[in-house]
Design a protein around this motif. Structure first.
Motif, PDB file in Angstrom:
ATOM      1  N   GLY A 148       0.795  -1.199   0.216  1.00 51.53           N
ATOM      2  CA  GLY A 148      -0.434  -0.246  -0.006  1.00 51.53           C
ATOM      3  C   GLY A 148       0.492   0.743  -0.372  1.00 51.53           C
TER       4      GLY A 148
ATOM      5  N   THR B  45      -2.610   5.847  -6.717  1.00 50.30           N
ATOM      6  CA  THR B  45      -3.034   4.671  -5.456  1.00 50.30           C
ATOM      7  C   THR B  45      -3.767   3.698  -5.621  1.00 50.30           C
TER       8      THR B  45
ATOM      9  N   ASN C   9      -3.554   0.560  -4.017  1.00 45.29           N
ATOM     10  CA  ASN C   9      -3.842   0.134  -3.311  1.00 45.29           C
ATOM     11  C   ASN C   9      -5.114  -0.708  -3.339  1.00 45.29           C
TER      12      ASN C   9
ATOM     13  N   TYR D 250      -6.480   7.941  -0.534  1.00 44.65           N
ATOM     14  CA  TYR D 250      -6.518   6.650   0.057  1.00 44.65           C
ATOM     15  C   TYR D 250      -7.726   6.007   1.032  1.00 44.65           C
TER      16      TYR D 250
ATOM     17  N   SER E   9      -9.817   4.322  -2.098  1.00 51.39           N
ATOM     18  CA  SER E   9      -9.089   3.050  -2.523  1.00 51.39           C
ATOM     19  C   SER E   9      -9.364   1.985  -1.632  1.00 51.39           C
ATOM     20  N   LYS E  10      -8.655   2.051  -0.333  1.00 51.00           N
ATOM     21  CA  LYS E  10      -8.752   1.070   1.101  1.00 51.00           C
ATOM     22  C   LYS E  10     -10.717   1.039   1.245  1.00 51.00           C
TER      23      LYS E  10
END
Length: 312
Positions: free
Chosen positions: A132, A150, A154, A195, A198-199
């Motif tokens: 990541g 990203t 990720n 972030y 993407s998570k």
């Protein structure tokens, strides 16, 4: 008559479902209040475990923890120097390790190296998708390339590794997939738009694929890992108001807990455990209520001091 039968069928199914849901809730509560060290654990000795992002941080610690339990490690990282070091550390524990330099954002490279792994090592039965990155900038300060990168690391990389290794797990009807997401998959904070998104995306993908395997009646387990701040350098400089309440965790601690979650076949792993209360509140409170809670904890200001991992 058919309508009456359908009504009885509906209410019968509803009652049956509610009873089963209640049983699962009670089991979950028992698990939650019982320390993981007391849970029965399956052996992973002899399993072939592939860890992405194994050259440092959580990936390295997961690899070492699996090595201590007798796994054969397959180590993937774009950082060849750090990955080779992890390989030496694994071997020093008496475990076998095969080290590969692999850019998980390059799907053709993933498929090619995956074939080499199956030929040279064997069928992977434990897959830990851990690699990541974080940029730590506001949306309007991110370049299009930053955002794409990203998601490449990720999120999309998880698709490529699953497509590479899930078929062989299905073939032997055995396996375990670990997806390292984040607590930030549950809530967006400033300077983390790419972030967080993407998570959250990889969390949804994980849940969908886990259900696909259940429908196919495959004995493949899935564990979603959502950690808070970890001292890996990824979020270097980030600060919170009450460190004593939700303290930053070490990679060693997180790596150990991830392996324990594999051995105990947990569906979800939130770290630290107290963070689950915050996640529950995020889903229950109205948006303005969430902002008040986040302001109290200093969450929205956490990234203002962000520096990120130092580059050589």
């Amino acid at each position: 008559m058919d309508e009456v039968f359908e009504m009885f069928s509906f209410f019968g199914g509803l009652v049956n479902s509610l009873v089963i849901i209640l049983i699962h809730c009670l089991l979950a509560i028992i698990k939650y209040v019982t320390p993981m060290t007391l849970w029965p654990k399956k052996s992973v000795a002899g399993e072939i475990a592939l860890v992405t992002g194994s050259g440092s941080g959580i990936g390295r610690e997961v690899s070492l923890s699996l090595a201590k339990r007798g796994c054969h490690l397959v180590l993937w990282d774009i950082n060849d120097e750090g990955n080779q070091e992890t390989g030496r550390m694994v071997r020093s524990l008496g475990a076998e390790a095969n080290v590969y330099k692999c850019d998980v954002t390059d799907r053709e490279a993933v498929y090619k190296v995956a074939k080499s792994v199956e030929t040279e090592v064997g069928k992977v039965t434990i897959l830990v998708n851990n690699a990541g990155i974080v940029s730590g900038r506001q949306l309007l300060d991110l370049s299009d390339e930053d955002i794409a990168k990203t998601f490449d690391v990720n999120t999309l990389a998880h698709f490529w590794t699953l497509k590479a290794f899930l078929p062989s797990m299905m073939e032997v009807n055995r396996g375990h997939v670990v997806t390292v997401s984040s607590v930030l998959a549950e809530v967006g904070i400033p300077r983390c738009s790419d972030y967080c998104a993407s998570k959250a995306a990889v969390k949804a993908m994980h849940q969908a694929v886990a259900r696909e395997m259940i429908i196919k009646r495959k004995d493949i387990h899935f564990t979603l890992v959502c950690p808070y701040l970890v001292k890996t350098g990824l979020f270097e400089g980030t600060s919170t108001r009450y460190e004593w309440l939700l303290n930053t965790m070490t990679p060693e601690y997180v790596g150990k807990k991830i392996v324990e979650s594999i051995q105990t076949e947990q569906d979800h792993l939130y770290l630290p455990y107290l963070i689950q209360a915050g996640v529950l509140l995020e889903h229950v409170l109205p948006f303005r209520g969430q902002l008040v809670m986040e302001d109290f904890l200093g969450a929205c200001a956490a990234m203002q001091t962000f520096t990120g991992r130092k580059k050589d």
